[in-house]
Scaffold this motif. Structure first.
Motif, PDB file in Angstrom:
ATOM      1  N   GLY A 190     106.604  97.171  46.378  1.00 54.00           N
ATOM      2  CA  GLY A 190     107.142  96.983  45.595  1.00 54.00           C
ATOM      3  C   GLY A 190     107.036  95.713  45.543  1.00 54.00           C
ATOM      4  N   PHE A 191     108.607  95.249  44.390  1.00 54.92           N
ATOM      5  CA  PHE A 191     108.785  93.569  44.144  1.00 54.92           C
ATOM      6  C   PHE A 191     110.537  93.490  44.275  1.00 54.92           C
ATOM      7  CE2 PHE A 191     106.301  90.516  42.536  1.00 54.92           C
ATOM      8  CZ  PHE A 191     104.835  91.556  42.188  1.00 54.92           C
ATOM      9  N   ALA A 192     110.513  92.531  45.093  1.00 56.14           N
ATOM     10  CA  ALA A 192     111.817  92.074  45.293  1.00 56.14           C
ATOM     11  C   ALA A 192     112.432  91.644  44.713  1.00 56.14           C
ATOM     12  CB  ALA A 192     112.155  91.965  46.772  1.00 56.14           C
ATOM     13  N   ALA A 193     112.826  91.203  43.397  1.00 49.74           N
ATOM     14  CA  ALA A 193     113.470  90.824  42.931  1.00 49.74           C
ATOM     15  C   ALA A 193     115.045  89.730  43.719  1.00 49.74           C
ATOM     16  CB  ALA A 193     114.509  90.272  41.643  1.00 49.74           C
ATOM     17  N   GLU A 194     115.079  88.629  43.993  1.00 49.15           N
ATOM     18  CA  GLU A 194     116.186  87.629  45.002  1.00 49.15           C
ATOM     19  C   GLU A 194     116.252  86.497  44.300  1.00 49.15           C
ATOM     20  OE1 GLU A 194     117.190  89.959  47.202  1.00 49.15           O
ATOM     21  OE2 GLU A 194     115.761  91.274  46.943  1.00 49.15           O
ATOM     22  N   VAL A 215     113.412  98.112  37.351  1.00 50.03           N
ATOM     23  CA  VAL A 215     115.283  99.344  37.111  1.00 50.03           C
ATOM     24  C   VAL A 215     116.334  98.954  36.443  1.00 50.03           C
ATOM     25  CG1 VAL A 215     115.041 101.837  37.480  1.00 50.03           C
ATOM     26  CG2 VAL A 215     112.891 100.391  38.368  1.00 50.03           C
ATOM     27  N   CYS A 216     117.011  99.307  35.800  1.00 53.08           N
ATOM     28  CA  CYS A 216     117.898  98.771  35.976  1.00 53.08           C
ATOM     29  C   CYS A 216     118.685 100.208  36.598  1.00 53.08           C
ATOM     30  CB  CYS A 216     118.697  99.468  34.760  1.00 53.08           C
ATOM     31  SG  CYS A 216     118.471  97.768  33.192  1.00 53.08           S
ATOM     32  N   ASP A 217     119.882  99.554  38.295  1.00 49.80           N
ATOM     33  CA  ASP A 217     120.674 100.748  39.305  1.00 49.80           C
ATOM     34  C   ASP A 217     121.493 101.497  38.326  1.00 49.80           C
ATOM     35  OD1 ASP A 217     118.611  99.371  41.169  1.00 49.80           O
ATOM     36  OD2 ASP A 217     119.459  97.526  41.322  1.00 49.80           O
ATOM     37  N   ALA A 248     108.112  97.294  38.016  1.00 55.10           N
ATOM     38  CA  ALA A 248     108.921  97.930  36.582  1.00 55.10           C
ATOM     39  C   ALA A 248     110.800  96.739  37.672  1.00 55.10           C
ATOM     40  CB  ALA A 248     109.310  98.500  36.282  1.00 55.10           C
ATOM     41  N   PRO A 253     118.641 105.944  39.656  1.00 53.00           N
ATOM     42  CA  PRO A 253     117.057 107.072  41.001  1.00 53.00           C
ATOM     43  C   PRO A 253     116.820 105.636  41.281  1.00 53.00           C
ATOM     44  CG  PRO A 253     116.070 108.239  39.151  1.00 53.00           C
ATOM     45  CD  PRO A 253     117.614 107.523  37.931  1.00 53.00           C
ATOM     46  N   ASP A 254     116.311 105.990  42.406  1.00 55.39           N
ATOM     47  CA  ASP A 254     115.575 104.929  42.848  1.00 55.39           C
ATOM     48  C   ASP A 254     114.436 105.249  42.926  1.00 55.39           C
ATOM     49  OD1 ASP A 254     114.027 103.315  44.426  1.00 55.39           O
ATOM     50  OD2 ASP A 254     115.962 101.882  45.301  1.00 55.39           O
ATOM     51  N   ILE A 255     113.428 104.666  42.257  1.00 56.26           N
ATOM     52  CA  ILE A 255     111.888 105.573  41.881  1.00 56.26           C
ATOM     53  C   ILE A 255     111.158 105.011  43.349  1.00 56.26           C
ATOM     54  CG2 ILE A 255     109.887 105.693  40.530  1.00 56.26           C
ATOM     55  CD1 ILE A 255     112.327 104.628  38.604  1.00 56.26           C
ATOM     56  N   LEU A 256     110.965 103.792  43.300  1.00 51.52           N
ATOM     57  CA  LEU A 256     110.960 103.107  44.942  1.00 51.52           C
ATOM     58  C   LEU A 256     110.586 104.207  45.775  1.00 51.52           C
ATOM     59  CD1 LEU A 256     107.995 101.947  45.467  1.00 51.52           C
ATOM     60  CD2 LEU A 256     109.626  99.837  45.198  1.00 51.52           C
ATOM     61  N   LYS A 274     113.871  95.262  52.144  1.00 56.47           N
ATOM     62  CA  LYS A 274     113.634  96.654  50.841  1.00 56.47           C
ATOM     63  C   LYS A 274     112.321  96.881  51.701  1.00 56.47           C
ATOM     64  CE  LYS A 274     116.056  94.206  47.250  1.00 56.47           C
ATOM     65  NZ  LYS A 274     116.006  93.432  46.410  1.00 56.47           N
ATOM     66  N   LYS A 316     112.521 101.201  51.869  1.00 54.57           N
ATOM     67  CA  LYS A 316     111.442 102.092  50.684  1.00 54.57           C
ATOM     68  C   LYS A 316     110.751 102.421  52.059  1.00 54.57           C
ATOM     69  CE  LYS A 316     114.338 100.190  47.161  1.00 54.57           C
ATOM     70  NZ  LYS A 316     114.496  99.769  45.302  1.00 54.57           N
ATOM     71  N   LYS A 318     105.435  99.067  41.785  1.00 56.33           N
ATOM     72  CA  LYS A 318     106.165  99.024  41.296  1.00 56.33           C
ATOM     73  C   LYS A 318     106.780  97.899  40.954  1.00 56.33           C
ATOM     74  CE  LYS A 318     108.964 101.733  39.906  1.00 56.33           C
ATOM     75  NZ  LYS A 318     109.370 101.488  39.474  1.00 56.33           N
TER      76      LYS A 318
HETATM   77  N1  CTP Z   1     112.922 100.003  42.096  1.00 53.59           N
HETATM   78  C1  CTP Z   1     113.209 101.378  41.756  1.00 53.59           C
HETATM   79  N2  CTP Z   1     113.895 101.878  40.960  1.00 53.59           N
HETATM   80  C2  CTP Z   1     115.440 101.959  41.070  1.00 53.59           C
HETATM   81  C3  CTP Z   1     115.498 100.512  41.378  1.00 53.59           C
HETATM   82  C4  CTP Z   1     114.606  99.433  42.072  1.00 53.59           C
HETATM   83  O1  CTP Z   1     111.778 102.104  41.577  1.00 53.59           O
HETATM   84  N3  CTP Z   1     116.645 102.001  40.194  1.00 53.59           N
HETATM   85  C5  CTP Z   1     112.159  99.080  42.641  1.00 53.59           C
HETATM   86  C6  CTP Z   1     111.899  98.040  41.566  1.00 53.59           C
HETATM   87  O2  CTP Z   1     110.900  98.429  40.783  1.00 53.59           O
HETATM   88  C7  CTP Z   1     110.858  97.123  42.843  1.00 53.59           C
HETATM   89  C8  CTP Z   1     111.432  97.275  43.765  1.00 53.59           C
HETATM   90  O3  CTP Z   1     112.611  98.836  43.334  1.00 53.59           O
HETATM   91  O4  CTP Z   1     109.591  97.422  43.100  1.00 53.59           O
HETATM   92  C9  CTP Z   1     113.189  96.496  45.008  1.00 53.59           C
HETATM   93  O5  CTP Z   1     113.755  96.209  43.743  1.00 53.59           O
HETATM   94  P1  CTP Z   1     115.014  95.147  43.200  1.00 53.59           P
HETATM   95  O6  CTP Z   1     115.746  95.444  42.308  1.00 53.59           O
HETATM   96  O7  CTP Z   1     114.471  94.325  43.702  1.00 53.59           O
HETATM   97  O8  CTP Z   1     115.657  96.053  44.371  1.00 53.59           O
HETATM   98  P2  CTP Z   1     116.892  97.181  44.711  1.00 53.59           P
HETATM   99  O9  CTP Z   1     116.055  97.918  45.393  1.00 53.59           O
HETATM  100  O10 CTP Z   1     117.440  97.259  43.283  1.00 53.59           O
HETATM  101  O11 CTP Z   1     117.819  96.478  45.544  1.00 53.59           O
HETATM  102  P3  CTP Z   1     119.438  95.136  44.879  1.00 53.59           P
HETATM  103  O12 CTP Z   1     119.517  95.539  43.656  1.00 53.59           O
HETATM  104  O13 CTP Z   1     120.674  95.433  45.676  1.00 53.59           O
HETATM  105  O14 CTP Z   1     118.852  94.192  45.175  1.00 53.59           O
END
Ligand code: CTP
Length: 400
Positions: A322-326, A275-277, A273, A304-307, A337, A341, A271
């Motif tokens: 998963g990826f964590a963009a930090e 994804v816009c939260d 992508a 939705p949080d797909i992951l 995470k 997850k 995963k």
């Molecule tokens: N992800 C997802 N669905 C979302 C948000 C994130 O599937 N709505 C997945 C991303 O594809 C990624 C992982 O969750 O593999 C982590 O995404 P990231 O943006 O780093 O973190 P978030 O879970 O959104 O947490 P935060 O914004 O608090 O850092």
């Protein structure tokens, strides 16, 4: 993959021969030692001197021209190569190889080799679609030869149709696929890439800086290693990876539906992508005019949080990455995470570090596994980072 490889570039007589000059250049730039073998017809389109200058090796174009001591040239050259790529491959050379005819250096060398051969056909559309050509291609594939293209487009004869040689970048990708050991054969890898885009009205949206480069690199690397790959992609300008099935989506909810429909069949899910939260509560059907219709502030609601959903519905044996963009506390946030997850692997990506993150062609990451392993990947091109990540996946699979 091409570094220090001996590659024979066969060039037969078609106008696309001029593109093979660039292919030769790219092969050498990627570290391959290129030996060019031209048919006599090819020398009418591009001179041997051009290829000699670019490859740094002498060019062969006559049968029995190359004698090294007592070795017979076509056998010696074919024996020490790692692969042969014929680009462009005309109807003539394809027909000869398909039917066991060896009457010049190139066709003789191909018959005298055990290394893998990739053909990039290029010809007029009627020739390509002819019964003889299609029969020959079927024979070549059945005999274990590889092909890439042709693709539809404007042909040199002025007609639009299938017959155009694949672009050099695509031929290189096919060559790398052909040469890579298939340690992910049998895996069905689902990759997500790119941003999602959440509409405010038909011309405006909320999104993020993701370019899709890392996810596409991972999809390409999985194809190279023999996996069957499905890529669910948000809007990007990246070209479709060769041999992957691509499903294009725009919003997080569309990505969620596409991913959940594909997830049950996947043995590995990556995963990547961004994804816009959140999304605007209202997507206006017509463009908002400034002034009276200005929204002032945007009302947002959670996507939705797909992951997280994938983690809850994970099948036995499925590897979830998963990826964590930090931007701060990278390792700690990523590990949180990974646990929250229910992932097997997380790739921690400090998107503020130099030459890393969104839009960059390189990345610096840390790969953390649920078993407690940590692999630090220094700044490398994203294709190589992708290979390191899949190396961890292959190791996890081997552990069982
Ligand atoms: N992800 C997802 N669905 C979302 C948000 C994130 O599937 N709505 C997945 C991303 O594809 C990624 C992982 O969750 O593999 C982590 O995404 P990231 O943006 O780093 O973190 P978030 O879970 O959104 O947490 P935060 O914004 O608090 O850092």
């Amino acid at each position: 993959m091409l570094r220090n490889r001996e590659i024979i570039l066969g060039v037969s007589g078609g106008i696309a021969a001029y593109k093979s000059v660039y292919l030769c250049r790219e092969l050498t730039r990627r570290g391959a030692n290129v030996h060019v073998v031209m048919t006599n017809n090819a020398t009418q389109f591009v001179t041997p001197l051009t290829f000699q200058t670019i490859s740094g090796n002498s060019v062969t174009h006559e049968l029995f021209e190359l004698f090294h001591g007592s070795e017979i040239g076509h056998v010696a050259l074919a024996d020490r190569a790692h692969a042969i790529v014929v680009a462009p491959a005309t109807a003539n050379i394809l027909g000869k190889v398909a039917n066991g005819i060896a009457d010049d250096f190139l066709s003789t060398m191909i018959m005298a080799t055990r290394v893998r051969v990739l053909f990039a056909p290029a010809m007029n559309v009627v020739m390509w679609e002819s019964a003889a050509m299609q029969r020959n291609i079927a024979s070549l594939l059945a005999d274990g030869y590889h092909t890439v293209g042709p693709v539809p487009g404007e042909l040199a004869c002025g007609v639009h149709g299938s017959g155009k040689m694949s672009e050099p970048e695509t031929i290189l990708e096919a060559l790398e696929i052909m040469l890579t050991p298939k340690d992910l054969a049998g895996e069905r890898v689902l990759v997500t890439a790119g941003p999602t885009l959440e509409p405010i009205d038909p011309v405006r949206f909320v999104s993020n800086h993701s370019s899709g480069k890392m996810g596409y690199a991972l999809a390409r690397a999985a194809v190279r290693r023999g996996a069957t790959v499905t890529l669910v992609s948000g809007p990007t300008v990246q070209p479709d990876p060769l041999d992957a099935r691509v499903i294009r989506v725009t919003t997080a909810r569309e990505m969620r539906d596409a991913v959940m429909a594909e997830a049950a069949a996947a043995t590995v899910i990556c995963k990547v992508a961004a994804v816009c939260d959140w999304r605007p509560v209202t997507a206006h059907p017509v463009k908002l005019k400034k002034g009276a219709e200005s929204p002032g502030a945007l009302d947002l609601e959670a996507n939705p949080d797909i992951l997280a959903e994938l983690g809850r519905t994970k099948r036995p044996g499925q590897i979830l990455l998963g990826f964590a963009a930090e931007t701060t506390d990278v390792t700690d946030n990523a590990r949180r995470k990974l646990e929250a997850k229910h992932l097997d692997v997380i790739v921690a990506n400090d998107v503020t570090s130099p030459r890393a993150g969104f839009h960059s062609d390189t990345n610096t990451v840390q790969i953390l596994t649920a078993d407690g392993d940590e692999v630090r990947v220094p700044n490398l091109p994203k294709d190589r980072v992708a290979d390191r990540i899949l190396g961890v996946v292959a190791k996890l699979r081997a552990k069982g």
